[in-house]
Enzyme design. Structure first.
Site, short mmCIF file in Angstrom:
data_model
loop_
_atom_site.label_atom_id
_atom_site.label_comp_id
_atom_site.label_asym_id
_atom_site.label_seq_id
_atom_site.Cartn_x
_atom_site.Cartn_y
_atom_site.Cartn_z
N HIS A 64 10.82 -0.34 -30.62
CA HIS A 64 10.73 0.39 -29.33
C HIS A 64 9.34 0.99 -29.21
O HIS A 64 8.57 1.00 -30.17
CB HIS A 64 11.83 1.46 -29.24
N ASP A 68 4.94 6.09 -33.01
CA ASP A 68 5.00 5.96 -34.48
C ASP A 68 5.36 4.54 -34.92
O ASP A 68 5.21 4.19 -36.07
CB ASP A 68 5.97 6.99 -35.10
N HIS A 69 5.82 3.70 -33.96
CA HIS A 69 6.26 2.34 -34.32
C HIS A 69 5.26 1.25 -33.97
O HIS A 69 5.47 0.10 -34.33
CB HIS A 69 7.62 2.05 -33.66
N ASP A 215 14.99 3.06 -34.68
CA ASP A 215 15.49 4.42 -34.41
C ASP A 215 16.75 4.32 -33.56
O ASP A 215 16.75 3.66 -32.52
CB ASP A 215 14.44 5.21 -33.62
N HIS A 274 12.88 6.30 -42.02
CA HIS A 274 12.52 7.16 -40.89
C HIS A 274 12.95 8.61 -41.17
O HIS A 274 13.33 9.35 -40.28
CB HIS A 274 13.17 6.64 -39.60
ZN LIG Z 1 11.73 6.55 -31.60
ZN LIG Z 2 10.36 6.72 -34.71
#
Ligand SMILES: [Zn+2]
Ligand SMILES: [Zn+2]
Length: 313
Positions: A64, A68-69, A215, A274
């Site tokens: 997504h 952070d990804h 997530d 995570h």
């Molecule tokens: Zn997220």
């Molecule tokens: Zn995340």
């Protein structure tokens, strides 16, 4: 093809914010000569150097579009171009992947030397590789978000050599034909008999399977059909039980919920990922996850690698 190694490198295990010892999410899966990335957080390149696993990436799957990804993709693409890559690279992800790839091309003031492509995924869409498939499923994260399942093709059943000889098949080329799925004819001309692959081959052996949730709140009810029986379930475990309400509010899971998902999905091993930077020690997360799940629970450190062996017959 059977016999390929299957390794999972945890290049980033942190949630949202990096810590001095943990990077944002980046999971590298190497199968035989293929290398895939699932998410690519900031700093991924240096983690690849530390893990000595190289920069040659065949495809990137983004769960997504939270920063952070994906922030690591920018530098990685520039490095691959700098290193003379010419083959295309596809970045797969949920809706907005086309805009992301276009943005990446627009902001880059370097000469990208290879085709960069976008592959939009939705729940149920899949990408075929040599010997395995990556399939997307819908996560529950408050915006379009996907989890991914990497599943190998099943391998042919075991060849029963003794049974073949009993049925009159002489050792030699006919064994190979049976193993490749062809029937063979044996016996003297006045008493020819057909031996079928089913007569001498065991049931197909299932391939290995990795499920990465990205997530998400727990979604095991919705993904039972596709995500059960994984060798490795890599699950969001951002919070512990004391932060259960916060997990719900921010569309994440607790470690206990990850354990519940692993039990419901009959995973062989559970990996907690995570984890929020507020938890310096993941041991409590493991204890939480084990309340519902009796199998092995792993809270990997950055750069840990897990090799998945073949399923015993
Ligand atoms: Zn997220
Ligand atoms: Zn995340």
């Amino acid at each position: 093809m059977s016999g390929e190694t299957l390794q999972v490198y945890f290049l980033g295990t942190a949630g949202a914010l990096p810590t001095p010892s943990r990077n944002p999410p980046c999971i590298m899966v190497r199968r035989g000569s293929d290398t895939l990335l699932f998410d690519c957080g900031e700093g991924a390149q240096q983690q690849m150097m530390r893990a000595r696993c190289g920069f040659t990436i065949d495809a990137i799957f983004v769960s997504h579009w939270h920063a952070d990804h994906f922030l690591g993709i920018f530098g990685l693409v520039q490095t691959m171009s700098f290193n003379g890559r010419t083959g295309p690279l596809t970045i797969y992800g949920p809706e907005w992947v086309n805009e992301f790839v276009q943005t990446l091309k627009n902001v880059a003031r370097f000469n990208l030397k290879f085709p960069l492509e976008a592959g939009e995924m939705t729940a149920g869409s899949w990408v075929r590789f040599d010997g395995y498939t990556v399939t997307a499923f819908a996560a529950n994260h408050g915006l379009p978000a996907l989890g991914y399942i990497l599943e190998e093709d099943s391998r042919p059943g075991r060849f029963n050599r003794e049974r073949a000889i009993e049925l009159g098949v002489p050792p030699g080329p006919l064994f190979g034909r049976l193993q490749r799925g062809d029937s063979v004819t044996v016996g003297p001309p006045d008493n020819l008999r057909t031996v079928r692959p089913d007569d001498v081959m065991g049931a197909p052996r299932r391939g290995r399977k990795i499920v990465y949730t990205g997530d998400t709140r727990i979604v095991f009810q919705q993904i039972r059909d596709v995500a059960s029986d994984a060798d490795l379930l890599i699950h969001d475990a951002t919070y512990d039980e004391t932060e259960k309400d916060r997990a719900k509010e921010f569309f994440h899971a607790t470690a206990a919920q990850a354990g519940e998902a692993a039990a419901e999905l009959k995973a062989k091993n559970l990996v907690l990922i995570h984890t929020s930077s507020r938890y310096p020690d993941p041991q409590l997360h493991i204890i939480d996850a084990k309340k519902a799940f009796s199998g092995p629970v792993i809270a990997p450190k950055d750069l840990d690698m897990i090799e998945i062996p073949f399923t015993p017959d």
